[in-house]
Design an enzyme around this catalytic site. Structure first.
Site, PDB file in Angstrom:
ATOM      1  N   GLU A  69       2.023  13.226 -15.006  1.00  0.00           N
ATOM      2  CA  GLU A  69       1.658  13.870 -16.261  1.00  0.00           C
ATOM      3  C   GLU A  69       2.809  13.814 -17.251  1.00  0.00           C
ATOM      4  OE1 GLU A  69      -0.151  16.589 -12.997  1.00  0.00           O
ATOM      5  OE2 GLU A  69       1.426  15.086 -13.173  1.00  0.00           O
ATOM      6  N   LEU A 221       9.726  -5.697  11.344  1.00  0.00           N
ATOM      7  CA  LEU A 221       8.876  -4.692  10.699  1.00  0.00           C
ATOM      8  C   LEU A 221       9.236  -4.468   9.234  1.00  0.00           C
ATOM      9  CD1 LEU A 221       8.571  -1.977  13.514  1.00  0.00           C
ATOM     10  CD2 LEU A 221       7.123  -3.967  13.100  1.00  0.00           C
TER      11      LEU A 221
END
Length: 335
Positions: A69, A221
């Site tokens: 916002e 990973l």
């Protein structure tokens, strides 16, 4: 009088509610840009609309500040006056040393209406954000948007269940095997599917494998797609022993509540880690990369995750299917 023909591809929205859901869906897509970089805060999306046009937009920034916002309202400036703010999550109402609460920012912005896609379950806000905005004379519409809930899944599960959202990712043959037969290479799936896995890793806070997978494969990973290598997640190991340098240890699936700040966890281990999380009823989503081949014989296998087995299960709902080269990705959500 004959109505003019509709242009190809145009869809007439028959209510303001349909438009609200459309703008919230757009805000949810914006929110995806902040996952997982907004950690420990949720990634929220916000769009300011006036006279049917977007005048500003924002999403939660790295480290959780500034909030969506604040980004959108700062970008709009005085133009926010009279606009409608679409936001995926109820604006926060609690004060923080890191910045002002968003409900107060909204009240002082001049917007005429706020549309919220999902209430905030955090007890520090939970309804107080919407109430403060209404008390200032601003119209507030609260909707239950599936798009917004999906965009906030990790945060919502973390707040309501005290643990991250768990995604179990596996490459599987048609008969449920996790690896090709000996001598037929390392991979079941092709390059398109493997690239997609890296894109999914970039949306995770943490990835977990079992000790067997670490010993057999020593997996990196990480994210190896150009431009987003910095989104590689934290590495966790399911083990009762010590984790090697660069890894963190998790003794059992039920302890994932102790993974502080982690909202999105992907389990990438072999059959042992997968079955441990499934049996603990801790898997929220399945990412199954299906290779068009049968392996047969021995080897790691999860027959309960074959397409036929899941079709007969009431515990999973197929929500997405997409081709990835010769392979197919199927996404299931826990029912």
């Amino acid at each position: 009088m004959q109505r003019p023909a509709r242009r190809p591809g145009c869809r007439r929205l028959n209510s303001n509610g349909n438009q609200d859901h459309r703008w919230l869906a757009a805000a949810a897509r914006l929110a995806a840009r902040g996952v997982p970089l907004s950690r420990p805060n949720p990634s929220v999306g916000a769009i300011l609309v006036k006279d049917g046009q977007v005048i500003a937009r924002g999403w939660t920034q790295r480290g959780g500040r500034p909030h969506a916002e604040a980004v959108a309202l700062t970008a709009a400036g005085a133009a926010a006056s009279g606009a409608t703010l679409y936001v995926t999550l109820e604006p926060c109402a609690h004060r923080s040393e890191r910045g002002p609460d968003c409900a107060g920012l909204v009240v002082n912005s001049g917007v005429s209406r706020v549309v919220i896609g999902c209430p905030d379950p955090d007890p520090r806000t939970a309804g107080a954000g919407a109430a403060r905005i209404r008390a200032a004379g601003i119209a507030v519409t609260e909707l239950d948007s599936p798009d917004c809930r999906a965009a906030l899944a990790g945060y919502l599960i973390r707040v309501t269940k005290g643990r991250p959202q768990v995604t179990l990712k596996l490459a599987l043959s048609e008969d449920g095997h996790l690896a090709p037969p000996p001598g037929e290479g390392q991979w079941l799936t092709g390059p398109a599917a493997r690239a997609h896995v890296h894109a999914m890793r970039a949306r995770m806070d943490a990835i977990l494998v079992g000790s067997g997978t670490l010993a057999a494969d020593n997996p990196r990973l990480d994210v190896r797609l150009p431009g987003i290598e910095n989104r590689s997640p934290d590495r966790w190991l399911l083990t009762h022993g010590d984790a090697p340098p660069g890894w963190r240890a998790l003794p059992r699936p039920q302890d994932i509540s102790a993974m502080d700040g982690v909202q999105y966890l992907m389990v990438e281990g072999g059959a042992g880690a997968a079955r441990a999380f499934l049996e603990a009823n801790l898997v929220d989503r399945l990412l199954l990369y299906r290779a068009p081949r049968r392996v047969g014989g021995s080897g790691p296998c999860l027959p309960e995750l074959t397409q036929a087995a899941l079709a007969d299960s009431s515990g999973w709902q197929l929500t997405d299917t997409r081709p990835l080269g010769k392979d197919v990705l199927q996404v299931y959500e826990a029912s």
